[in-house]
Design a protein around this motif. Structure first.
Motif, PDB file in Angstrom:
ATOM      1  N   THR A   2      12.119   8.641   8.255  1.00 61.30           N
ATOM      2  CA  THR A   2      13.120   9.044   7.446  1.00 61.30           C
ATOM      3  C   THR A   2      14.468   8.796   7.949  1.00 61.30           C
ATOM      4  OG1 THR A   2      12.690  11.065   9.232  1.00 61.30           O
ATOM      5  CG2 THR A   2      11.530  11.106   6.912  1.00 61.30           C
ATOM      6  N   SER A   3      14.661   8.506   9.156  1.00 57.92           N
ATOM      7  CA  SER A   3      15.943   8.230   9.652  1.00 57.92           C
ATOM      8  C   SER A   3      16.323   6.796   9.215  1.00 57.92           C
ATOM      9  CB  SER A   3      15.892   8.183  11.237  1.00 57.92           C
ATOM     10  OG  SER A   3      15.197   7.364  11.872  1.00 57.92           O
ATOM     11  N   TYR A   4      15.339   5.946   9.257  1.00 55.45           N
ATOM     12  CA  TYR A   4      15.410   4.691   8.199  1.00 55.45           C
ATOM     13  C   TYR A   4      15.901   5.021   7.083  1.00 55.45           C
ATOM     14  CZ  TYR A   4      14.560  -0.036   6.694  1.00 55.45           C
ATOM     15  OH  TYR A   4      14.502  -1.237   6.003  1.00 55.45           O
ATOM     16  N   LEU A   5      15.206   5.698   6.238  1.00 60.56           N
ATOM     17  CA  LEU A   5      15.533   5.830   4.792  1.00 60.56           C
ATOM     18  C   LEU A   5      16.843   6.747   4.657  1.00 60.56           C
ATOM     19  CD1 LEU A   5      12.211   7.123   3.524  1.00 60.56           C
ATOM     20  CD2 LEU A   5      13.216   4.762   3.219  1.00 60.56           C
ATOM     21  N   ILE A  18       7.953  -6.856   0.654  1.00 61.01           N
ATOM     22  CA  ILE A  18       8.735  -7.543  -0.741  1.00 61.01           C
ATOM     23  C   ILE A  18       7.916  -8.897  -0.553  1.00 61.01           C
ATOM     24  CG2 ILE A  18      10.735  -9.112  -1.167  1.00 61.01           C
ATOM     25  CD1 ILE A  18      12.334  -6.695   0.134  1.00 61.01           C
ATOM     26  N   VAL A  19       7.696  -9.403  -1.935  1.00 57.42           N
ATOM     27  CA  VAL A  19       7.252 -10.766  -2.044  1.00 57.42           C
ATOM     28  C   VAL A  19       8.033 -11.525  -2.948  1.00 57.42           C
ATOM     29  CG1 VAL A  19       5.275 -11.997  -3.368  1.00 57.42           C
ATOM     30  CG2 VAL A  19       4.858  -9.742  -2.525  1.00 57.42           C
ATOM     31  N   SER A  20       8.728 -12.493  -2.129  1.00 56.81           N
ATOM     32  CA  SER A  20       9.623 -13.593  -2.966  1.00 56.81           C
ATOM     33  C   SER A  20       9.112 -14.878  -3.177  1.00 56.81           C
ATOM     34  CB  SER A  20      10.730 -13.843  -2.019  1.00 56.81           C
ATOM     35  OG  SER A  20      10.483 -14.328  -0.768  1.00 56.81           O
ATOM     36  N   PHE A  51       0.853  -1.892  -2.261  1.00 56.96           N
ATOM     37  CA  PHE A  51       0.187  -1.018  -1.655  1.00 56.96           C
ATOM     38  C   PHE A  51       0.905   0.195  -0.844  1.00 56.96           C
ATOM     39  CE2 PHE A  51       1.514  -3.916   1.584  1.00 56.96           C
ATOM     40  CZ  PHE A  51       1.984  -3.028   2.603  1.00 56.96           C
ATOM     41  N   ALA A  52       2.164   0.161  -1.038  1.00 54.23           N
ATOM     42  CA  ALA A  52       2.989   1.018  -0.439  1.00 54.23           C
ATOM     43  C   ALA A  52       4.372   0.656  -0.954  1.00 54.23           C
ATOM     44  CB  ALA A  52       2.960   1.455   0.637  1.00 54.23           C
ATOM     45  N   VAL A  53       5.004   1.777  -1.922  1.00 54.77           N
ATOM     46  CA  VAL A  53       6.130   1.537  -2.570  1.00 54.77           C
ATOM     47  C   VAL A  53       6.997   2.933  -2.476  1.00 54.77           C
ATOM     48  CG1 VAL A  53       7.567   0.724  -4.541  1.00 54.77           C
ATOM     49  CG2 VAL A  53       5.592  -0.164  -4.052  1.00 54.77           C
ATOM     50  N   ALA A  54       8.079   2.883  -2.023  1.00 53.84           N
ATOM     51  CA  ALA A  54       8.838   4.185  -2.186  1.00 53.84           C
ATOM     52  C   ALA A  54      10.014   4.211  -3.148  1.00 53.84           C
ATOM     53  CB  ALA A  54       9.604   4.536  -0.629  1.00 53.84           C
ATOM     54  N   TYR A  55       9.936   4.819  -4.172  1.00 52.81           N
ATOM     55  CA  TYR A  55      11.064   4.738  -5.156  1.00 52.81           C
ATOM     56  C   TYR A  55      12.116   5.834  -5.052  1.00 52.81           C
ATOM     57  CZ  TYR A  55       7.821   1.864  -7.802  1.00 52.81           C
ATOM     58  OH  TYR A  55       6.842   0.970  -8.436  1.00 52.81           O
ATOM     59  N   PRO A  56      13.192   5.353  -5.223  1.00 54.54           N
ATOM     60  CA  PRO A  56      14.298   6.599  -5.069  1.00 54.54           C
ATOM     61  C   PRO A  56      14.343   7.263  -6.495  1.00 54.54           C
ATOM     62  CG  PRO A  56      15.267   4.274  -5.618  1.00 54.54           C
ATOM     63  CD  PRO A  56      13.957   4.189  -5.285  1.00 54.54           C
ATOM     64  N   SER A  94      13.001  -4.271   2.489  1.00 54.30           N
ATOM     65  CA  SER A  94      11.772  -4.349   3.376  1.00 54.30           C
ATOM     66  C   SER A  94      11.294  -3.255   4.107  1.00 54.30           C
ATOM     67  CB  SER A  94      11.793  -5.675   4.110  1.00 54.30           C
ATOM     68  OG  SER A  94      10.467  -5.870   4.785  1.00 54.30           O
ATOM     69  N   ALA A  95      10.126  -3.008   3.889  1.00 53.66           N
ATOM     70  CA  ALA A  95       9.570  -1.818   4.636  1.00 53.66           C
ATOM     71  C   ALA A  95       8.514  -2.498   5.678  1.00 53.66           C
ATOM     72  CB  ALA A  95       8.887  -0.926   3.880  1.00 53.66           C
ATOM     73  N   ASP A  96       8.681  -3.840   5.950  1.00 56.45           N
ATOM     74  CA  ASP A  96       7.678  -4.319   6.829  1.00 56.45           C
ATOM     75  C   ASP A  96       7.653  -3.895   8.204  1.00 56.45           C
ATOM     76  OD1 ASP A  96       6.812  -5.756   4.719  1.00 56.45           O
ATOM     77  OD2 ASP A  96       7.675  -7.852   5.003  1.00 56.45           O
ATOM     78  N   ILE A  97       8.931  -3.517   8.745  1.00 59.81           N
ATOM     79  CA  ILE A  97       8.808  -2.851  10.064  1.00 59.81           C
ATOM     80  C   ILE A  97       7.859  -1.563  10.054  1.00 59.81           C
ATOM     81  CG2 ILE A  97      11.299  -3.571  10.553  1.00 59.81           C
ATOM     82  CD1 ILE A  97      12.142  -0.452  10.223  1.00 59.81           C
ATOM     83  N   PHE A  98       7.417  -1.026   8.964  1.00 59.10           N
ATOM     84  CA  PHE A  98       6.350  -0.070   9.188  1.00 59.10           C
ATOM     85  C   PHE A  98       5.056  -0.535   8.949  1.00 59.10           C
ATOM     86  CE2 PHE A  98      10.713   1.845   7.674  1.00 59.10           C
ATOM     87  CZ  PHE A  98      10.707   2.580   8.746  1.00 59.10           C
TER      88      PHE A  98
END
Length: 149
Positions: A2-5, A18-20, A51-56, A94-98
């Motif tokens: 949550t602090s990251y977001l 992310i896929v690029s 598999f895991a996406v956070a949309y604003p 990227s959320a890869d740190i999680f």
């Protein structure tokens, strides 16, 4: 997390894995085969692995409205978080740190099993999505989790 977001501009950022520069599969035997007449580019736009996406929340109306106008594309990850997000100028972060690789999780489980602490390793409220893994690896992870708990 949550602090990251909170540090992100949540009005314009989709947080995901992310896929690029993913190549469009053209081989007829591929499950993901896409003919040129359906999608002419050789690579997909930057998109999120679903598999895991956070949309604003602010992005939802834009994506919904654009989806009504755009030509439908059946690979939903590419369509929503790639094609539509690009048109809406929504940034992907990227959320890869999680994300923890399943082999890392297996090592933690095995270590805690040997120390008799298996029931405590997921005591805290963490979301632990897995990287793309082969079915055999996921089955092994599931077997170990069931055995541990």
């Amino acid at each position: 997390m949550t602090s990251y977001l909170d540090r992100l501009d949540n009005n314009t950022s989709i947080i995901c894995s992310i896929v690029s520069k993913a190549m469009v599969q053209r081989g007829a035997r591929s499950k993901w085969c896409v003919p040129k007449q359906e999608y002419c580019n050789g690579t997909y736009p930057l998109y999120c692995n679903g598999f895991a996406v956070a949309y604003p929340m602010q992005s939802i109306p834009s994506l919904l409205n654009l989806s009504k106008e755009a030509d439908y594309f059946w690979i939903d990850d590419v369509f929503v978080t790639g094609i539509l997000a690009e048109k809406a100028k929504i940034q992907r972060v990227s959320a890869d740190i999680f994300v923890l690789p399943s082999d890392f999780i297996l090592k933690i489980i095995v270590k805690h099993q040997s120390e008799g602490k298996a029931r405590t390793i997921f005591k805290d409220k963490y979301i632990v999505p897995l990287e793309n893994q082969r079915d055999r690896d996921l089955a092994q992870l599931w077997h170990r989790l069931r055995k541990a708990f």
